[in-house]
Design an enzyme around this catalytic site. Structure first.
Site, PDB file in Angstrom:
ATOM      1  N   HIS A  43      -2.474 -50.490 -36.547  1.00 44.60           N
ATOM      2  CA  HIS A  43      -1.183 -51.155 -36.425  1.00 44.60           C
ATOM      3  C   HIS A  43      -0.813 -51.433 -34.968  1.00 44.60           C
ATOM      4  O   HIS A  43      -1.197 -50.696 -34.068  1.00 44.60           O
ATOM      5  CB  HIS A  43      -0.077 -50.281 -37.039  1.00 44.60           C
ATOM      6  CG  HIS A  43      -0.303 -49.964 -38.478  1.00 44.60           C
ATOM      7  ND1 HIS A  43       0.137 -48.800 -39.052  1.00 44.60           N
ATOM      8  CD2 HIS A  43      -0.938 -50.641 -39.470  1.00 44.60           C
ATOM      9  CE1 HIS A  43      -0.197 -48.775 -40.332  1.00 44.60           C
ATOM     10  NE2 HIS A  43      -0.858 -49.868 -40.609  1.00 44.60           N
ATOM     11  N   LYS A  91       2.856 -44.952 -27.596  1.00 46.42           N
ATOM     12  CA  LYS A  91       3.029 -43.832 -28.519  1.00 46.42           C
ATOM     13  C   LYS A  91       2.394 -42.577 -27.941  1.00 46.42           C
ATOM     14  O   LYS A  91       1.262 -42.599 -27.475  1.00 46.42           O
ATOM     15  CB  LYS A  91       2.371 -44.142 -29.865  1.00 46.42           C
ATOM     16  CG  LYS A  91       2.977 -45.321 -30.579  1.00 46.42           C
ATOM     17  CD  LYS A  91       2.211 -45.669 -31.833  1.00 46.42           C
ATOM     18  CE  LYS A  91       2.813 -46.896 -32.497  1.00 46.42           C
ATOM     19  NZ  LYS A  91       2.001 -47.311 -33.649  1.00 46.42           N
ATOM     20  N   TYR A 113       5.020 -39.227 -33.889  1.00 43.15           N
ATOM     21  CA  TYR A 113       4.928 -40.327 -32.942  1.00 43.15           C
ATOM     22  C   TYR A 113       6.180 -40.315 -32.078  1.00 43.15           C
ATOM     23  O   TYR A 113       7.290 -40.350 -32.602  1.00 43.15           O
ATOM     24  CB  TYR A 113       4.962 -41.695 -33.609  1.00 43.15           C
ATOM     25  CG  TYR A 113       4.191 -41.958 -34.853  1.00 43.15           C
ATOM     26  CD1 TYR A 113       3.229 -42.963 -34.862  1.00 43.15           C
ATOM     27  CD2 TYR A 113       4.450 -41.287 -36.049  1.00 43.15           C
ATOM     28  CE1 TYR A 113       2.547 -43.281 -36.019  1.00 43.15           C
ATOM     29  CE2 TYR A 113       3.766 -41.591 -37.203  1.00 43.15           C
ATOM     30  CZ  TYR A 113       2.821 -42.598 -37.186  1.00 43.15           C
ATOM     31  OH  TYR A 113       2.143 -42.912 -38.336  1.00 43.15           O
ATOM     32  N   ASP A 128      -2.581 -52.579 -45.376  1.00 42.44           N
ATOM     33  CA  ASP A 128      -3.789 -52.214 -44.640  1.00 42.44           C
ATOM     34  C   ASP A 128      -5.049 -52.699 -45.349  1.00 42.44           C
ATOM     35  O   ASP A 128      -6.046 -53.008 -44.704  1.00 42.44           O
ATOM     36  CB  ASP A 128      -3.852 -50.704 -44.402  1.00 42.44           C
ATOM     37  CG  ASP A 128      -2.830 -50.240 -43.378  1.00 42.44           C
ATOM     38  OD1 ASP A 128      -2.286 -51.084 -42.636  1.00 42.44           O
ATOM     39  OD2 ASP A 128      -2.569 -49.023 -43.310  1.00 42.44           O
TER      40      ASP A 128
END
Length: 181
Positions: free
Chosen positions: A61, A70, A130, A166
């Site tokens: 992603h 992140k 995250y 996905d």
């Protein structure tokens, strides 16, 4: 605390010092000045937590606009975490880096804005965290297919459990064509 630069600029493996005894453990997961010393100077604006079972693969992603840096870690279980360089002007464009993050090792991975990210759960259950440098904007969300043969990522699992988005994510070649590369 140890910091290891990966082969991809902007992807840093962080190995915090873990203090443990018969009561459990303590680990410092963020300290502004210490992280700024290694170049993580972005402001963090959002924290996320996901729980997944064995075989779940989330990724690859990224956001087309409002790219997110992140700082990721695992508090329960283990994952194989992957960053892919999708910056066309980067000398490591199209390369990936992967590492096991677990509750046992307490490692973190810093992935600066502009890279794609994903992980596969390698334990019965995993809690994944995250710390993000920008907000989630669903209208800019995008992905690259996890099993793209040009990337050839070894996810350390077989028969991954995937979201519908996905399953149908574009290939790396399609990503490149969209950028006129």
């Amino acid at each position: 605390m140890e910091f290891e630069q990966s082969p991809i600029q902007g992807v840093i493996l962080i190995k915090p010092k873990v203090f443990g005894d018969n009561r459990g453990l303590f680990v410092e997961t963020w300290q502004k000045e210490r992280y700024e010393e290694i170049g993580i100077t972005y402001p963090f604006v959002q924290d996320n937590h996901s729980r997944s079972v064995y075989g779940v693969l989330r990724g690859l992603h990224y956001q087309r606009e409002h790219a997110q840096g992140k700082l990721v870690s695992v508090s329960l279980g283990s994952v194989y975490d992957v960053a892919v360089d999708i910056r066309p002007d980067s000398p490591t464009f199209g390369k990936w880096y992967g590492v096991e993050l677990s509750a046992e090792n307490q490692w973190q991975l810093w992935i600066e804005p502009g890279l794609a990210h994903g992980f596969a759960v390698t334990s019965e259950t995993a809690h994944f965290h995250y710390k993000c440098t920008d907000y989630y904007f669903p209208q800019y969300e995008a992905g690259i297919h996890f099993a793209d043969p040009d990337l050839a990522i070894d996810w350390k699992i077989s028969s991954p459990v995937l979201s519908e988005k996905d399953k149908v994510a574009p290939s790396f070649k399609q990503f490149c064509r969209a950028l006129d590369l």
